[in-house]
Design a protein around this motif. Structure first.
Motif, short mmCIF file in Angstrom:
data_model
loop_
_atom_site.label_atom_id
_atom_site.label_comp_id
_atom_site.label_asym_id
_atom_site.label_seq_id
_atom_site.Cartn_x
_atom_site.Cartn_y
_atom_site.Cartn_z
N TYR A 192 49.66 33.04 50.59
CA TYR A 192 48.38 33.75 50.63
C TYR A 192 47.61 33.56 49.33
CZ TYR A 192 49.81 36.44 54.79
OH TYR A 192 50.18 36.80 56.05
N TYR A 193 48.34 33.77 48.22
CA TYR A 193 47.67 33.71 46.92
C TYR A 193 47.06 32.34 46.67
CZ TYR A 193 46.67 33.33 42.05
OH TYR A 193 45.99 33.07 40.89
N VAL A 194 47.84 31.27 46.89
CA VAL A 194 47.34 29.91 46.62
C VAL A 194 46.14 29.60 47.51
CG1 VAL A 194 47.94 27.46 46.69
CG2 VAL A 194 49.59 29.10 45.81
N ALA A 195 46.23 29.99 48.79
CA ALA A 195 45.11 29.72 49.72
C ALA A 195 43.86 30.47 49.29
CB ALA A 195 45.50 30.11 51.15
N ILE A 196 44.03 31.74 48.90
CA ILE A 196 42.87 32.55 48.52
C ILE A 196 42.27 32.05 47.20
CG2 ILE A 196 42.11 34.87 47.83
CD1 ILE A 196 44.17 35.97 49.87
N GLU A 197 43.14 31.71 46.26
CA GLU A 197 42.64 31.19 44.98
C GLU A 197 41.86 29.90 45.21
OE1 GLU A 197 44.51 28.61 41.75
OE2 GLU A 197 45.35 30.59 41.34
N THR A 198 42.37 29.03 46.08
CA THR A 198 41.67 27.78 46.39
C THR A 198 40.33 28.07 47.04
OG1 THR A 198 43.84 26.79 46.78
CG2 THR A 198 41.94 25.53 47.51
N GLY A 199 40.32 29.03 47.97
CA GLY A 199 39.07 29.41 48.64
C GLY A 199 38.04 29.94 47.67
N ILE A 200 38.49 30.76 46.71
CA ILE A 200 37.57 31.34 45.72
C ILE A 200 37.01 30.23 44.81
CG2 ILE A 200 37.46 32.85 43.67
CD1 ILE A 200 39.46 34.70 45.19
N ASN A 201 37.88 29.31 44.38
CA ASN A 201 37.42 28.18 43.56
C ASN A 201 36.41 27.33 44.31
OD1 ASN A 201 39.04 28.94 41.45
ND2 ASN A 201 40.71 27.55 41.95
N LEU A 202 36.70 27.11 45.59
CA LEU A 202 35.79 26.32 46.44
C LEU A 202 34.44 27.01 46.58
CD1 LEU A 202 36.44 24.61 49.76
CD2 LEU A 202 35.07 26.66 49.87
N ARG A 203 34.47 28.33 46.79
CA ARG A 203 33.21 29.08 46.94
C ARG A 203 32.36 28.95 45.67
NH1 ARG A 203 33.58 35.50 47.43
NH2 ARG A 203 34.28 35.21 45.29
N GLY A 204 32.99 29.11 44.51
CA GLY A 204 32.26 28.98 43.25
C GLY A 204 31.63 27.61 43.09
N ALA A 205 32.38 26.56 43.47
CA ALA A 205 31.88 25.18 43.35
C ALA A 205 30.69 24.95 44.27
CB ALA A 205 33.00 24.20 43.68
N ILE A 206 30.79 25.43 45.52
CA ILE A 206 29.69 25.21 46.48
C ILE A 206 28.46 26.02 46.08
CG2 ILE A 206 28.96 25.49 48.88
CD1 ILE A 206 31.72 24.76 49.76
N GLN A 207 28.67 27.25 45.61
CA GLN A 207 27.53 28.06 45.17
C GLN A 207 26.80 27.38 44.03
OE1 GLN A 207 29.40 31.84 44.43
NE2 GLN A 207 28.99 32.61 46.47
N THR A 208 27.56 26.80 43.11
CA THR A 208 26.93 26.09 41.98
C THR A 208 26.16 24.86 42.48
OG1 THR A 208 28.83 26.79 40.68
CG2 THR A 208 27.40 25.16 39.68
N LYS A 209 26.73 24.16 43.46
CA LYS A 209 26.05 22.98 44.01
C LYS A 209 24.76 23.40 44.74
CE LYS A 209 26.70 18.67 46.48
NZ LYS A 209 26.01 17.92 45.41
N ILE A 210 24.83 24.50 45.48
CA ILE A 210 23.62 24.99 46.16
C ILE A 210 22.56 25.33 45.14
CG2 ILE A 210 22.68 26.94 47.50
CD1 ILE A 210 25.36 27.05 49.01
#
Length: 1530
Positions: A375-393
C-alpha cells in the motif's frame, strides 16, 4: 521432573562418547552455545555502558542515516535467521516431547542463538547510529564462530546419515548458510568502509536531504525494521497530542519525492518519445508510456509485495484447518534415536497444533507487513506522480494561448478539474494498480484450495460468487453514473449558490432572495433525486458485499451434503472453507472499483492528452530563455532594469528586409512599440482589430480612448502578444541581451492573488518602504487599509475579505506603480473610482510618480478630461484606429472629434472617495474575521475528544430512521454469530457421530444432515434479508440527514443579516455548501456503515472467542489497553494530517485558478518562474501532508494488525489447550479461530473509520455553527395584505431623529438625522469616506440596525412593514454591477412581472437596445456567470435597466455610472431625468454634475447632516462645504 542439559535418563545415549566427542549430539549442541555466549558477553557491556550514557546526546540527524554497505540485506538475513531459530526452538521442544526426560540441549542453544541474533542487530544498529564501524569486529568474530560451529554440526549429521527427511538437518543446513551469508555481508562492510586492514578509512557523509534539518519525513532513510513498522513515526504521532501538526512540524520533503524531481523524471520520459523530426506524439498512449517509464519500477515492487501478502493470506484458513484437524488425533510416532537424540520429520512437526498456531502468528505478521508495504509504495508512487503531472500542467498553462480561454475552448473550471480531479484519478489508479495484478492470483489460489477441501461443491460456491460478480460490476457502473449525475447537479447548485452569495446584497435589496433560494432548492431537489439513486445502488452494493459470502457458503454446504452421504463436513473443512470464501469474495468486490478506476484513469489521460496538445506560446523552457528570432504569433513589449543604457535592438519577422530593420533602429530611440498594418483576432474568424497602425513614444504618456466595446483593451492585449495575428508586421524593441523584460500591467478586471494586501502590491518584489508609502498615497489606499481587520496584512482575494470594485482596482494599479519596469500598461484604471480618487491617482500616480521615473505609460480610459495630460493620444472606433497624435494634432486633423471631446471634458466631476462596499461609517469598529481560541490547553483537550455533540446533531436529524438503523444492525450481527455458531454445532455433531460409528464398528449408521441443514438455510436466508434492511437503513438515514441539514442551512443563510456576509469570507460560507455538504451527502453514510459494521464485528468476534475460551479475557485486558492508546494517539494525528492535507490542497487549487485568471498579467510582468516556484512549494506542501497521512495510516494498520495477530495466537493457544485438557468441541475451536482472524481484519478498520468519522463530523459541526445565526426580522407589525397595492405612490420621505448602526456591538454610523424629501424630488447625497452616505441609502431598506428614530414613506413607518414587502417596492443601483447567469429577461426581471415592451423600454433608456437586438434570442439571449460576455460598462447599463424595469416611485442610485464612458453617461443623465421626472430619486453622488441639477443636496460628515439645501443656495454661500467641493474640481 528434574532438568539436565543432556537429559537425565540413566541409559541415555546422549552421554555416550565412545566414538569421539564430536559424534555425540549433546556435545555438538553444547559447542554451538560458545559463539552466542561470546557475543552476549562482548556486546552487553558496550551496549549498556557505552551507548546507554550517550544515547541522549547523539543527535538523530547525524547518525542513523549513514547506512553501511549491505544494510538492507543484513536486516533481511537477520529476520530470516530469527525465524529459522524460532523453528529450531519449536522443533527441539516438539522432539523433546517424545521422551520422559527433558533434553535442554535440543532447544536451549537455539534460544541463546535467538538472543544473540537480536543482540547482533541491536549492536549493529547502534554502531551504525554512531558511525563507528571498527566495533563491528566483534560481529565479524561472531559470524565466523557461528558459521564454523553450524558447519561442523551439519557435517556430522551428514556423516551419521541424518538426511532431508529429518527437519533438524534442514534447519542446521539453513542456519549454516545464513551465518555464512552474514559473514559475507560483514566482510563487504570492511571492503566498503576500509576500517580494517586498510591505511585510510572511507569518509562517508549523510545523504544531502538529512544534512538539511528541515527534512523530517524519514521513511527512505531509516532501517528496514523501522521502514516495515513505521517505528520512526512514533515520536511524531505521540507529539501530536501535545502540539497540533502544521507545515513547520512536518518539515520539507526529501529531494527524491519533491515535485520538481519527479517532474524532471516525467519530462525526461516524455522527451524520450520525441519523433526523429522533434515532434511529440499525440494521444493518451504516449502519456501512459511516459508514466510507465518514469514511475513503473516502484509499482513493480508494490505488486511483488502484494503477491507475497496475498499468498501468505491463505496461511490463515490452512492453519485453522490443520489445527482443528490435528487436535482430535494423536500424532506421536516413536522413532529410534540418532546421535543419542530423537529427530522428527517436517510432517510430524507440522502435525503439532501449537506449532501451527505459532506459524499462523508469523504468517499473519508477515502478511500484514507486506500488505502495508505494498500500500505504502503504491500510494507514495501515486503521490509523486500527481505532483509531477500537476507541475507539467502548470508549465503548460504558462505557455497557453489566451485565446483558448477567452473563446471558451478552455475554462478556468476545466483546468481546475484537470488538477483537482484528473490528476487524482491517475493517482488512485496507481494506488489500486497492484490489485489489478494480484486479484487473478488470489482468485485462482482460493478456488484451488477450496477444491482441495470440498471437492466439486467448492466450484459450485465459487460459481455463485463468479455469477454475482458481473451483477456487482453492473451495480458499480450504475453507482458511477449516479455519482456523475449527482456531481453535475451539485456543480449546478454550487454555481447558483455562489451567485446567490456573491449577489446577496442586491438580492436582499430587491427582495429576490426567495426566488434564488427556490432556484437553488429546485436544483437541490434534482441532486437529491440523483442521490437517491446513488444511495439505492450503494445499499445494493453493501448488501451484496455482506450477502454473497453467506449465499456462497450456503450453496456450497447444501451441495456438499447432498452430493455424498460420506461427505466430510468436519469443523476443519467447514471453517477453513468459510475463511477461504471471505478471502475469495474480496478480490471480486474490488474488481468493480479497480475497473471503474481504470476507466476513469483512461478518460483522465485522454483529457490530459488533449490539454497538452492545445496551442501554446514558446517551448517548455525557463522564463529567461531568449526569444526566437523567426516569425511568431506572440511577441511582447520589453523593458529593462533601470541601470541599462537606452540602446535597443529590434526583433522582427524574417520576411522583413534589412533596410526596414536599419530604419527601425533609428526609430527606436523615440518609440517603444510600433505596430503597422496589424490584424488581430481571438479566433480564426473576423479580426477583432483591423488595420492597426500605432506608435507608442518611449518615456511618455499615451492614452487610448473610444466608446465601450471599440477594442481598447484588445489593443493592449495584442501589444502584449496575447492575441492571434492575422496579418501583421509588428516591431517590439528588445534590449541587446535579447531577453524580454518585464511590463507592469493593470487589467480592466482587477486580478488579485489569494494573499495579503501588501503582497498583492509588492508582487514578489522586495519591500522598499518609501516607495510602498508613495504608491499607497498615490492610490489613496491608506483609508481603506485603516479599516481592514489586520491592515495591509489582511488576506484578500477569493478566500479573503470581500473588497469593493474600486478597492480591487486601486490595488491592481498600485501593483503596476510599485514595479520598477520601463513600460506600464493601465487598462481603464478609473472605471470603478469616483472623481476625487481618479484625479488623485492621475495627478500623484501617473503624472507625478511615473512621469518622474521617465516610464512609458499606455493608459486606456473613458475620462476624457485627462486628455490634456497625454503626450500621445490614440482614438479607436469599431476595432480600428480612428486617429492618433497629440491633442493639438487631433484638433487640427479632426476638429469634429475634438469638439465632441471638448464638450465632455468641460463636464467637471466632483466627489471624493469610494466607500468600501463592506463598510460604511466608522470602519474601525469592524469585527475581526475570526475569534481567538480560549487557550492552548483547552484546544488540546478538544482535539483529543470525539465530537459527540456533532454526532448527536447528525443522528437527531435522521428522525424515525435512527431506531430502525440501530435495531437492524444489532439483529444482523446477532444472526451472523448465530449462523456460525450453528455451523460449529452441526460440524461437531458430525465428528461425534463418526467417532461413535467407528467405536461401534457400525457400517450402516448414517448421520442425517437434514435438520441441521434446514436450520442453517433458514438462518442464512434471514441473514441475507437483514443485510438488505441494514444497507438500505444506513443510506436512507444519510439521505434524510443530508436533505434536512442543507435545507436548514440555506434557509438560515438566505435570512441572515448582511453583517454575516461582510465579516465572513465568502469562501468560508461557500465551503459549507460545497465540501461540507458533499461530505454529509456522500461520505458520512458510508463511513457510518463501515464503522458500525467493523465495530460490531470486532465486538461479536471478541465475544465469541471469550465464550469459547474464557481465559482469553485475561489476555484481552492488555490488548485492549494497547488498542486504546494506539487509537487515542492516532486519531489526533490523523485528524490534524487530514485537515492539513485539505488546507494545503486549497492554496494549490487556488494558485492554479488565479494563475489562469491572471495569466496575461503574469506573462506581462515576466513572473512565470516565480509562480512556478510557488507552485512547487504548494505541491510539495500538499504532497508531504499526504505522505505523512499515508505513513500515519500505515503506522496504525501495522500496529492494529499485530494486535490482531496476538489475538489470533492467544485464541489459538487457549483453544488448543482447552480442547486437549477440557475436551472443548472441535467445532467451537474452529469457530473461535475463524472469529480471531476476523478481529485482525477489522480492528484497524474500526479505528480508521472512527478517525474518518471524527473528521467528517467537523462538517456537521461547522454547518451547525452557521445554523445558530440569528436571522433578520422579516416579520412586520403590519401584514403584507395591509400594505396598499401601489405603495409608495407619491415617494414622500420623512426621516425623523434617525440613528443607525451596523451591529449592536458597534458605534452608530448615522446620528439623529432629520430630513424631508418631497414627492418627485431629485436628491443628491455627498460626503467623504465614512460620512454615512451608503448607510443613509441602506436605512431605507432596513439593511442596518435602526435603533432610534424612524423613516416614514407615504405616511407608513417602514419599521412596521414586513421586510419582503418593503424591499420589493423600491429600486436601487449599486456601485458594483452584478449580473447572474441566465437570460437577459431573467436578469432584468426574475419575478417575471414585466412585459416584453416594458423590458425593451428599460433597455432603451439604458442605451442597450441596439446591443441586445443584435444578440441571438434578444431578451432570451444568455448571460454567462458574472456577465463575463459583456464589458464592464455594459454590465453597469444592464443594472440601470433592471432598476428602470421595476418602475418603483423611489429610486436610489449609488455611483451607478462609474464604468460608463462620459458620452454614454451624459445621454443617460438626460434620459433618467425625463424617465423619472415624476419619481423620487436619491443619488449617492460621485460625480458633481450628477447632483448639480438636483432639487436638494445633502452633505454628510461622520453620520450627521452638515448641509441640507438646494445646490444653487449652497453654491452661493461662501463657507459652504458643498461649494468647496465644487471649487476643488474646477
Amino acid at each position: 521432573m528434574s532438568l539436565a542439559f543432556c537429559g537425565n535418563e540413566n541409559n541415555s545415549l546422549a552421554y555416550n562418547v565412545d566414538r569421539g566427542v564430536l559424534n555425540n549430539g549433546c556435545f555438538l549442541d553444547a559447542l554451538n552455545v560458545v559463539p552466542h555466549i561470546f557475543l552476549l558477553f562482548i556486546t552487553f557491556p558496550i551496549l549498556f555502558i557505552g551507548w546507554g550514557s550517550q544515547s541522549s546526546k547523539v543527535h538523530i540527524h547525524h547518525s542513523t542515516w549513514l547506512h553501511f554497505p549491505g544494510h538492507n540485506l543484513r536486516w533481511l538475513l537477520t529476520f530470516i535467521l530469527l525465524f529459522v531459530l524460532v523453528c529450531e526452538i519449536a522443533e527441539g521442544i516438539v522432539s523433546d516431547g517424545f521422551t520422559q526426560s527433558h533434553h535442554l540441549h535440543l532447544y536451549m542453544p537455539a534460544g541463546l542463538a535467538f538472543m544473540a541474533g537480536i543482540t547482533s542487530i541491536i549492536y549493529y544498529h547502534n554502531i551504525e547510529t554512531s558511525n563507528f564501524p571498527k566495533l563491528l569486529l566483534a560481529l565479524l568474530f561472531y559470524w565466523v564462530l557461528a558459521f564454523l560451529m553450524k558447519t561442523i554440526k551439519f557435517a556430522k549429521y551428514t556423516e551419521h546419515s541424518v538426511g532431508l527427511r529429518q527437519l533438524r538437518y534442514c534447519i542446521t543446513g539453513l542456519l549454516a548458510l545464513l551465518y555464512g551469508l552474514l559473514l559475507a555481508v560483514e566482510i563487504n562492510v570492511i571492503l566498503g568502509r576500509r576500517y580494517l586492514c586498510f591505511t585510510e578509512a572511507t569518509e562517508v557523509k549523510p545523504p544531502e536531504d538529512l544534512q538539511d534539518l528541515g527534512v523530517r519525513f524519514l521513511q527512505p532513510f531509516v532501517n528496514l525494521l523501522s521502514k516495515a513498522t513505521y517505528w520512526w513515526m512514533n515520536t511524531f504521532i505521540t507529539a501530536a497530542h501535545r502540539r497540533p501538526i502544521d507545515l513547520k512540524v512536518i518539515g520539507k520533503l526529501p529531494i527524491a519525492m519533491r515535485a520538481l524531481t519527479n517532474y524532471l523524471k516525467l519530462r525526461k520520459a516524455f522527451e524520450s518519445q520525441r519523433r526523429p523530426l522533434g515532434s511529440m506524439p499525440q494521444g493518451p498512449k504516449w502519456i501512459w508510456r511516459a508514466l510507465r517509464q518514469a514511475f513503473g519500477r516502484p509499482l513493480i515492487i508494490s505488486i511483488t509485495f502484494r503477491f507475497l501478502a496475498d499468498l501468505l493470506g491463505f496461511a490463515g484458513p490452512l492453519c485453522i484447518s490443520g489445527i482443528v484437524h490435528h487436535i482430535s488425533k494423536d500424532n506421536r510416532t516413536i522413532q529410534p534415536p540418532l546421535l543419542g537424540v530423537y529427530f522428527i520429520s517436517s510432517q510430524e512437526f507440522l502435525a503439532n497444533a501449537y506449532v501451527l498456531a505459532v506459524l499462523l502468528f508469523f504468517a499473519l505478521i508477515l502478511q500484514r507487513t507486506f500488505l502495508q508495504a505494498s500500500y505504502y509504495v503504491a500510494i507514495e508512487t501515486g503521490i509523486n506522480l500527481r505532483g509531477a503531472i500537476q507541475t507539467k500542467i502548470y508549465n503548460k498553462i504558462m505557455r497557453l494561448c489566451t485565446s483558448n480561454m477567452s473563446m471558451g475552448e478552455l475554462t478556468v473550471g476545466q483546468i481546475c478539474n484537470l488538477v483537482a480531479i484528473d490528476t487524482n484519478q491517475l493517482m488512485w489508479f496507481f494506488f489500486l494498480c497492484p490489485n489489478l495484478w494480484a486479484m487473478p492470483v488470489q482468485i485462482i489460489v482460493g478456488v484451488i484450495l477450496l477444491y482441495y477441501l470440498l471437492g466439486i461443491s467448492a466450484l459450485i460456491g465459487a460459481t455463485v460468487i463468479a455469477v454475482l460478480a458481473p451483477v456487482q460490476y453492473f451495480v458499480a457502473t450504475k453507482l458511477s453514473q449516479a455519482q456523475k449525475s449527482t456531481l453535475e447537479y451539485s456543480s449546478e447548485r454550487l454555481k447558483k449558490t455562489n451567485e446567490l452569495l456573491r449577489g446577496i446584497k442586491l438580492l436582499k435589496l430587491y427582495a429576490w432572495e426567495h426566488i434564488f433560494c427556490h432556484s437553488v432548492e429546485e436544483t437541490r431537489g434534482k441532486e437529491l433525486t440523483s442521490l437517491q439513486t446513488f444511495a439505492l445502488y450503494t445499499s445494493i452494493s453493501i448488501f451484496m458485499n455482506a450477502a454473497i459470502p453467506i449465499a456462497a457458503v450456503l450453496t456450497t454446504f447444501v451441495v456438499h451434503v447432498h452430493i455424498s452421504e460420506e461427505a466430510d463436513l468436519s469443523p476443519a473443512v467447514a471453517f477453513a472453507s468459510l475463511s477461504l470464501f471471505h478471502i475469495l469474495v474480496t478480490p471480486l468486490f474490488l474488481l468493480s472499483s479497480v475497473v471503474r478506476s481504470t476507466v476513469k484513469a483512461l478518460v483522465s489521460a485522454q483529457k490530459l492528452s488533449e490539454f497538452f496538445s492545445s496551442d501554446e506560446i514558446g517551448d517548455e523552457q525557463e522564463p529567461n530563455a531568449t526569444m526566437p528570432t523567426g516569425p511568431s504569433n506572440h511577441k511582447t513589449i520589453p523593458s529593462c532594469p533601470r541601470n541599462h543604457n537606452n540602446k535597443y535592438q529590434a526583433v522582427v519577422s524574417t520576411q522583413l528586409s534589412h533596410n526596414v530593420l536599419r530604419t527601425l533602429c533609428f526609430l527606436e530611440l523615440v518609440e517603444s512599440v510600433v505596430i503597422t498594418s496589424g490584424y488581430f483576432t481571438w479566433t480564426d474568424g473576423t479580426p477583432t482589430l483591423s488595420n492597426i497602425n500605432i506608435k507608442v513614444p518611449f518615456g511618455q504618456l499615451t492614452m487610448i480612448v473610444g466608446q465601450v466595446g471599440c477594442g481598447k483593451s484588445s489593443l493592449l492585449l495584442a501589444a502584449l502578444g496575447e492575441m492571434q495575428r492575422a496579418v501583421v508586421s509588428c516591431f517590439h524593441c528588445v534590449y541587446l541581451g535579447r531577453k524580454r523584460g518585464s511590463v507592469a500591467y493593470a487589467s480592466q478586471k482587477p486580478w488579485l492573488l489569494n494573499a495579503t494586501l501588501v503582497e498583492n502590491i509588492t508582487f514578489e518584489m522586495p519591500m522598499i518602504k518609501p516607495r510602498y508609502k508613495a504608491v499607497i498615497e498615490a492610490c489613496s489606499l491608506q483609508p481603506d487599509i485603516d479599516i481592514l481587520p489586520q491592515g495591509d496584512q489582511t488576506e484578500i482575494g477569493e478566500r479573503g475579505i470581500i473588497l469593493s470594485g474600486g478597492q480591487r482596482q486601486r490595488i491592481g494599479v498600485a501593483r503596476a506603480l510599485y514595479q520598477q519596469t520601463n513600460v506600464v500598461l493601465l487598462d481603464d484604471p478609473f472605471s470603478a473610482l469616483d472623481i476625487h480618487l481618479s484625479d488623485h491617482l492621475m495627478q500623484e500616480g501617473i503624472c507625478k510618480l511615473l512621469r518622474e521615473e521617465k516610464r512609458t505609460v499606455v493608459l486606456v480610459t473613458h475620462k476624457l478630461q485627462y486628455l490634456p495630460h497625454a503626450d500621445w493620444i490614440i482614438a479607436m472606433k469599431d476595432g480600428t484606429i480612428q486617429t492618433e497624435g497629440t491633442l493639438k494634432d487631433i484638433q487640427n486633423s479632426d476638429p469634429k472629434l475634438f469638439e465632441q471631446w471638448k464638450t465632455l471634458m468641460h463636464r467637471q466631476d466632483g466627489e471624493f472617495e469610494k466607500v468600501p462596499s463592506h463598510v460604511s461609517g466608522d470602519g474601525n469598529d469592524r469585527e475581526p474575521t475570526c475569534e481567538e481560541d480560549d487557550s492552548l490547553s483547552q484546544a488540546m483537550r478538544h482535539r483529543t475528544t470525539i465530537p459527540w455533540r456533532s454526532c448527536g446533531v447528525y443522528l437527531s436529524s435522521a428522525g424515525l430512521l435512527l431506531p430502525l438503523l440501530l435495531l437492524s444492525q444489532l439483529f444482523k450481527h446477532t444472526l451472523m454469530v448465530a449462523i456460525d455458531y450453528w455451523l460449529a454445532h452441526w460440524t461437531s455433531h458430525v465428528i461425534t457421530a463418526k467417532m461413535d460409528a467407528t467405536g461401534r464398528n457400525c457400517t450402516v449408521c448414517g448421520f442425517s444432515h437434514s435438520w441441521y441443514l434446514s436450520v442453517f438455510s433458514v438462518l442464512c436466508c434471514l441473514g441475507i434479508v437483514l443485510c438488505l434492511v441494514t444497507s438500505v437503513a444506513v443510506e436512507w438515514t444519510g439521505l434524510r440527514v443530508a436533505k434536512e441539514l442543507h435545507h436548514n442551512l440555506l434557509s438560515k443563510i438566505i435570512l441572515a443579516p448582511m453583517r454575516l456576509f461582510e465579516t465572513t469570507p465568502l469562501g468560508n460560507i461557500l465551503n459549507r455548501f460545497s465540501s461540507d455538504t458533499n461530505t454529509i451527502d456522500q461520505h458520512i453514510p458510508a463511513t457510518l456503515e463501515c464503522l458500525s459494521r467493523s465495530t460490531l464485528l470486532c465486538v461479536s468476534a471478541l465475544g465469541v472467542i471469550s465464550y469459547v475460551t474464557p481465559v482469553f479475557l485475561i489476555a484481552l485486558v492488555p490488548l485492549a489497553i494497547a488498542c486504546y492508546f494506539i487509537q487515542k494517539y492516532f486519531r489526533v494525528a490523523s485528524r490534524d494530517l487530514q485537515q492539513l492535507e485539505d488546507s494545503t490542497q486549497l492554496p494549490l487549487l487556488s494558485h492554479f485558478s488565479e494563475t489562469v485568471e491572471g495569466l496575461t498579467t503574469i506573462r506581462a510582468f515576466r513572473y512565470e518562474s516565480r509562480f512556478r516556484q510557488r507552485l512547487l512549494e504548494y505541491t510539495d506542501a500538499n504532497n508531504i501532508a499526504s505522505l505523512f497521512l499515508t505513513a500515519a495510516n500505515r503506522w496504525l494498520e501495522v500496529r492494529m494488525e499485530y494486535v490482531g495477530a496476538c489475538v489470533v495466537l492467544i485464541a489459538a493457544v487457549a483453544s488448543i489447550s482447552n480442547s486437549l485438557y477440557n475436551h472443548l468441541s472441535t467445532g467451537l475451536v474452529g469457530l473461535g479461530l475463524t472469529y480471531a482472524l476476523m478481529v485482525s481484519n477489522y480492528l484497524n478498520w474500526m479505528v480508521r473509520n472512527l478517525a474518518d468519522m471524527e473528521v467528517q463530523l467537523g462538517s456537521v459541526k461547522r454547518i451547525n455553527g452557521l445554523l445558530k445565526t440569528e436571522p433578520e426580522n422579516y416579520e412586520g407589525l403590519m401584514a403584507a395584505s395591509q400594505v396598499p397595492d401601489g405603495w409608495p405612490r407619491q415617494g414622500e420621505i420623512q426621516i425623523q431623529n434617525l440613528s443607525v448602526r451596523y451591529d449592536t456591538t458597534l458605534k452608530p454610523v448615522l446620528k439623529q438625522v432629520n430630513a424631508h424629501i418631497s414627492p418627485g424630488q431629485k436628491v443628491g447625497i455627498c460626503g467623504r469616506t465614512g460620512s454615512g452616505k451608503s448607510s443613509f441609502s441602506l436605512a431605507f431598506f432596513r439593511m442596518v440596525d435602526m435603533f432610534e428614530g424612524r423613516i416614514i414613506i407615504d405616511d407608513i413607518d417602514i419599521a412596521k412593514l414586513p421586510l419582503q414587502t418593503l424591499r420589493s417596492r423600491f429600486s436601487i443601483i449599486l456601485q458594483d454591477p452584478i449580473l447572474f447567469s441566465g437570460t437577459i429577461r431573467f436578469n432584468l426581471d426574475p419575478e417575471m412581472k414585466a412585459t416584453d415592451d416594458m423590458l425593451w423600454e428599460a433597455l432603451e433608456i439604458a442605451q442597450l437596445k441596439p446591443v441586445v437586438k443584435t444578440l441571438t434570442g434578444g431578451l432570451d439571449a444568455m448571460v454567462t456567470e458574472g456577465g463575463e460576455n459583456f464589458s464592464q460598462g455594459q454590465r453597469q447599463l444592464f443594472c440601470l435597466a433592471r432598476a428602470f424595469a421595476r418602475k418603483s416611485s423611489i429610486l436610489i442610485m449609488d455611483e451607478a455610472t462609474a464604468s460608463i464612458d462620459m458620452a454614454t453617461e451624459s445621454i443617460l443623465q438626460k434620459v433618467v431625468m425625463t424617465a423619472f421626472a415624476d419619481r423620487t430619486v436619491v443619488t449617492i453622488a460621485h460625480r458633481v454634475h450628477t447632483i448639480l441639477n438636483a432639487d436638494l443636496v445633502i452633505v454628510m460628515k461622520r453620520g450627521i447632516i452638515l448641509e441640507y439645501d438646494r445646490p444653487q443656495a449652497l453654491l452661493e454661500k461662501e463657507d459652504s462645504v458643498f461649494a468647496a467641493f465644487v471649487k476643488a474640481d474646477k
